[in-house]
Design a protein around this motif. Sequence first.
Motif, PDB file in Angstrom:
ATOM      1  N   ASP A   1       0.841  -1.207   0.000  1.00  0.00           N
ATOM      2  CA  ASP A   1       0.000   0.000   0.000  1.00  0.00           C
ATOM      3  C   ASP A   1       0.872   1.253   0.000  1.00  0.00           C
ATOM      4  N   GLU A   2       1.906   1.245   0.836  1.00  0.00           N
ATOM      5  CA  GLU A   2       2.788   2.411   0.927  1.00  0.00           C
ATOM      6  C   GLU A   2       3.581   2.597  -0.361  1.00  0.00           C
ATOM      7  N   GLN A   3       4.170   1.500  -0.857  1.00  0.00           N
ATOM      8  CA  GLN A   3       5.003   1.593  -2.045  1.00  0.00           C
ATOM      9  C   GLN A   3       4.188   1.988  -3.282  1.00  0.00           C
ATOM     10  N   ILE A   4       3.155   1.238  -3.553  1.00  0.00           N
ATOM     11  CA  ILE A   4       2.360   1.479  -4.769  1.00  0.00           C
ATOM     12  C   ILE A   4       1.600   2.793  -4.655  1.00  0.00           C
ATOM     13  N   GLY A   5       1.119   3.092  -3.458  1.00  0.00           N
ATOM     14  CA  GLY A   5       0.424   4.363  -3.261  1.00  0.00           C
ATOM     15  C   GLY A   5       1.310   5.556  -3.556  1.00  0.00           C
ATOM     16  N   GLU A   6       2.551   5.528  -3.043  1.00  0.00           N
ATOM     17  CA  GLU A   6       3.476   6.644  -3.276  1.00  0.00           C
ATOM     18  C   GLU A   6       3.855   6.736  -4.755  1.00  0.00           C
ATOM     19  N   MET A   7       4.111   5.611  -5.385  1.00  0.00           N
ATOM     20  CA  MET A   7       4.453   5.628  -6.805  1.00  0.00           C
ATOM     21  C   MET A   7       3.322   6.218  -7.633  1.00  0.00           C
ATOM     22  N   THR A   8       2.096   5.832  -7.334  1.00  0.00           N
ATOM     23  CA  THR A   8       0.944   6.355  -8.077  1.00  0.00           C
ATOM     24  C   THR A   8       0.788   7.847  -7.852  1.00  0.00           C
ATOM     25  N   ARG A   9       0.936   8.284  -6.621  1.00  0.00           N
ATOM     26  CA  ARG A   9       0.808   9.727  -6.330  1.00  0.00           C
ATOM     27  C   ARG A   9       1.877  10.535  -7.045  1.00  0.00           C
ATOM     28  N   ARG A  10       3.035   9.933  -7.324  1.00  0.00           N
ATOM     29  CA  ARG A  10       4.116  10.650  -8.004  1.00  0.00           C
ATOM     30  C   ARG A  10       4.027  10.506  -9.521  1.00  0.00           C
ATOM     31  N   GLY A  11       2.935   9.928 -10.009  1.00  0.00           N
ATOM     32  CA  GLY A  11       2.710   9.874 -11.453  1.00  0.00           C
ATOM     33  C   GLY A  11       3.344   8.698 -12.155  1.00  0.00           C
ATOM     34  N   LEU A  12       3.731   7.652 -11.419  1.00  0.00           N
ATOM     35  CA  LEU A  12       4.372   6.480 -12.008  1.00  0.00           C
ATOM     36  C   LEU A  12       3.349   5.377 -12.241  1.00  0.00           C
ATOM     37  N   HIS A  13       3.387   4.783 -13.412  1.00  0.00           N
ATOM     38  CA  HIS A  13       2.497   3.667 -13.755  1.00  0.00           C
ATOM     39  C   HIS A  13       3.150   2.374 -13.281  1.00  0.00           C
ATOM     40  N   VAL A  14       2.463   1.625 -12.439  1.00  0.00           N
ATOM     41  CA  VAL A  14       3.045   0.467 -11.760  1.00  0.00           C
ATOM     42  C   VAL A  14       2.627  -0.818 -12.469  1.00  0.00           C
ATOM     43  N   THR A  15       3.607  -1.660 -12.759  1.00  0.00           N
ATOM     44  CA  THR A  15       3.366  -3.019 -13.253  1.00  0.00           C
ATOM     45  C   THR A  15       3.953  -3.994 -12.248  1.00  0.00           C
ATOM     46  N   VAL A  16       3.147  -4.962 -11.825  1.00  0.00           N
ATOM     47  CA  VAL A  16       3.579  -5.986 -10.871  1.00  0.00           C
ATOM     48  C   VAL A  16       4.193  -7.156 -11.628  1.00  0.00           C
ATOM     49  N   VAL A  17       5.366  -7.593 -11.192  1.00  0.00           N
ATOM     50  CA  VAL A  17       5.931  -8.870 -11.630  1.00  0.00           C
ATOM     51  C   VAL A  17       5.538  -9.886 -10.569  1.00  0.00           C
ATOM     52  N   PHE A  18       4.620 -10.784 -10.897  1.00  0.00           N
ATOM     53  CA  PHE A  18       4.005 -11.690  -9.930  1.00  0.00           C
ATOM     54  C   PHE A  18       4.785 -12.997  -9.923  1.00  0.00           C
ATOM     55  N   LEU A  19       5.428 -13.287  -8.782  1.00  0.00           N
ATOM     56  CA  LEU A  19       6.390 -14.385  -8.696  1.00  0.00           C
ATOM     57  C   LEU A  19       6.002 -15.384  -7.616  1.00  0.00           C
ATOM     58  N   ASN A  20       6.564 -16.566  -7.724  1.00  0.00           N
ATOM     59  CA  ASN A  20       6.407 -17.604  -6.709  1.00  0.00           C
ATOM     60  C   ASN A  20       7.788 -17.911  -6.157  1.00  0.00           C
ATOM     61  N   GLN A  21       8.200 -17.114  -5.178  1.00  0.00           N
ATOM     62  CA  GLN A  21       9.552 -17.256  -4.634  1.00  0.00           C
ATOM     63  C   GLN A  21       9.531 -18.314  -3.541  1.00  0.00           C
ATOM     64  N   LEU A  22      10.299 -19.375  -3.737  1.00  0.00           N
ATOM     65  CA  LEU A  22      10.128 -20.583  -2.942  1.00  0.00           C
ATOM     66  C   LEU A  22      10.555 -20.401  -1.495  1.00  0.00           C
ATOM     67  N   GLN A  23      11.598 -19.638  -1.224  1.00  0.00           N
ATOM     68  CA  GLN A  23      12.051 -19.475   0.151  1.00  0.00           C
ATOM     69  C   GLN A  23      11.041 -18.715   1.001  1.00  0.00           C
ATOM     70  N   LYS A  24      10.186 -17.948   0.376  1.00  0.00           N
ATOM     71  CA  LYS A  24       9.244 -17.133   1.132  1.00  0.00           C
ATOM     72  C   LYS A  24       7.890 -17.815   1.312  1.00  0.00           C
ATOM     73  N   VAL A  25       7.803 -19.068   0.935  1.00  0.00           N
ATOM     74  CA  VAL A  25       6.549 -19.789   1.117  1.00  0.00           C
ATOM     75  C   VAL A  25       6.838 -21.103   1.815  1.00  0.00           C
ATOM     76  N   ALA A  26       5.851 -21.581   2.525  1.00  0.00           N
ATOM     77  CA  ALA A  26       5.941 -22.905   3.127  1.00  0.00           C
ATOM     78  C   ALA A  26       5.121 -23.863   2.284  1.00  0.00           C
ATOM     79  N   ALA A  27       5.565 -25.119   2.218  1.00  0.00           N
ATOM     80  CA  ALA A  27       4.818 -26.102   1.433  1.00  0.00           C
ATOM     81  C   ALA A  27       3.388 -26.210   1.930  1.00  0.00           C
ATOM     82  N   ALA A  28       3.189 -25.949   3.215  1.00  0.00           N
ATOM     83  CA  ALA A  28       1.844 -26.059   3.780  1.00  0.00           C
ATOM     84  C   ALA A  28       0.884 -25.024   3.209  1.00  0.00           C
ATOM     85  N   LYS A  29       1.414 -23.966   2.608  1.00  0.00           N
ATOM     86  CA  LYS A  29       0.519 -22.973   1.996  1.00  0.00           C
ATOM     87  C   LYS A  29      -0.079 -23.478   0.695  1.00  0.00           C
TER      88      LYS A  29
END
Length: 703
Positions: free
Chosen positions: A205-233
């Motif tokens: 919210d903070e990052q994308i909100g500030e970028m939008t307020r400053r006139g920057l068009h935001v594109t998300v790179v949507f990733l599945n980073q394995l170290q940041k997830v548990a198999a149980a998820k």
Amino acid sequence: MQTLKEPMHADVSPARVAALLIAAFLLLLPAPPAAAEEAAPARSIDRIAAGPETLRIRLSGGNDRERFRLVALHAWEPDDAVGTLVHAGPGGEETVEIPRRLGDRDLLFSRFLVEGDRRRPARWATSLEPPAEGTQIRWPAARKGVAVPDSIDDAVELGSAHVTVNVELGSLLLPPGAEDPPAAFIVNRDGQRLRFDPATVRHWDEQIGEMTRRGLHVTVVFLNQLQKVAAAKGVIHPATNVEEALFDLGAFNLTDARGVASYTAVLGFLAERYSRADRRYGHVGGYIVGNEIDSHWTWHNMGEADLAAVARQHERELRLAWLAVREHAPGARVFTSLTHSWSRPNARAPLRNTAGRELLEALTRLSRAGGDFDWDIAHHPYPQNLFDPRFWDDQLAMFGFDTPMITFANLELLPAFLARPEMLCNGEPRRVILSEQGFHTLPGVEGERLQAAALALAAYRIFRIDGIDAFILHRHADAAGEGGLLLGLRHLAPAPGELGPKKLAWDVFRAMETPAFESSAAFALPYAGHERWEEAAPRPGPFPEHAPEWAGFKRREAPLVDLTAAADQARFENDLDHGVKLLSLPDGGMADALYLHPNTPDGPAAAAVFAVDLGDAEAPELAFSPYVAKPGSDGVLFRVRVDGEELLAAPVRFGSMQEQRVDLSAFAGRRVELRLETEPGATSAYDEAYFVSPAVVRGRRSD
């Protein structure tokens, strides 16, 4: 006249009686349909439109007397699953309207078919009614931007219109056992209770909100980073090789209810939150699904998989992302991601890499079969050699559609290819953004000037190619952990939270898309041998299927065994990476080469092991040229062993390439184990080692 008590005639057998009874029964049946009705096509689905509460399904074919049944398949179910009955009706129905929700199941993420007709692919919704709230997100006219900016202030000072941010699926979900968040962060999707991590959401919210307020068009790179997830998820694809996923990135789990629910719920949550009319949390205008899918083993790991499996998985990823995003954010775009490899994969390891062109063609066929939808392409046109910014010298960037690579040098080919009739989406070419690419800085002041020149010449070409909507530079600033690449507009930061000094490329980037650009960047022209900017312009086309530059390809004449062709049957051991690559040679030619990156110095040698039948060849020899492609290497030792006996040990440093001939005559008439090995020096960094044109050939003594 016979009475009932009289015996039957001898020719009235029980079988004949049965035949007469069947004939009489058939006479009672309705008359068969007219020939025209018999020729009518089977009932099929033409189009599905989704509203907030209903799905409208348009059908064609069949006839009025034939009832039909519609079934829905879960996104994770195989094509031959029984499915769930959602409608039964008379054959004359042209449009069927059904509730969008079936219990706790949202049918938006299901596909549909007419029961009994498995010859036609199941169809998905391809039209979504805009939401009552939210806003139409529009793509900016300006095209330059920076990926994952180190400073929003600096990105704005540069005149950027675009930025990208990397968002990991798993980091947005709370692990099992964690305390429940507030109700606003809990979603029930298709029977799955999903809980979002408020801290991660507020960070974005903070990052994308500030970028939008400053006139920057935001594109998300949507990733599945394995170290940041548990198999149980439940979000890791079950075939992902977690241990060997080199950069810790994997494909998304779309193989079960939990995986699909997590994937669609997270993307839907992001799209709804970052498309609000009041822009409370900012806006996101694009979602890049995964990273460099054609190099899937490295960047989107789903284990070893062939082209068909990768295309099926990724088309489903794109499809579900498009449905989840467009439900909330009309105009937001969904992209696949490709490397600069085109008609040949990054390395010819068919279960680890695919050719970008073949993947695009397969995705196009699959998306048409299920109902076409407008996914686009996020291309990465790095120079052929990431450590050499002089893209104008890229030998593998040719001007035909069978070019091995599409880099800055021949980028005009990509929109031209997408404009071919067989590649269109609903009559229109798919669009392109350049979402990750940059230019390495070689040492010294001249290295900075060369980087800036490459940026200027690339920008001039890009902004004159129709069909390219963004040029997002990687990186904003140099960073450690990039394998020695220095791609930034600024040098390394002296301390965390600070910005490093500007490079000359910073000023070139700021001048891009301004009236001052051509005059301020004119210093770049001589680097590519130009006198005027017009000489740097993209070629207008049309382009042939076969590139004339292939005339420079070198291959051995009539080898006994071509080891690059036999690499699919080889066994590879202890390497950091391997494959077959088309290599640009120091003498200006091209050749196939076996790539074998050695492991760490304290480990065993990397090896490619071949079973070779030398047959009755007279005086056979192994011929190849050892080559180290990167200047940062401290040298590689190339070895050849046959049945355990060492026949060659050749130390090689960057830049040198001399053919080696290894006498195999002592093994003639035998089937042998041939081992090609590489060992590092003090470090394996930059040890991009190649056996160029390796082959068993007839020895010179037999010529």
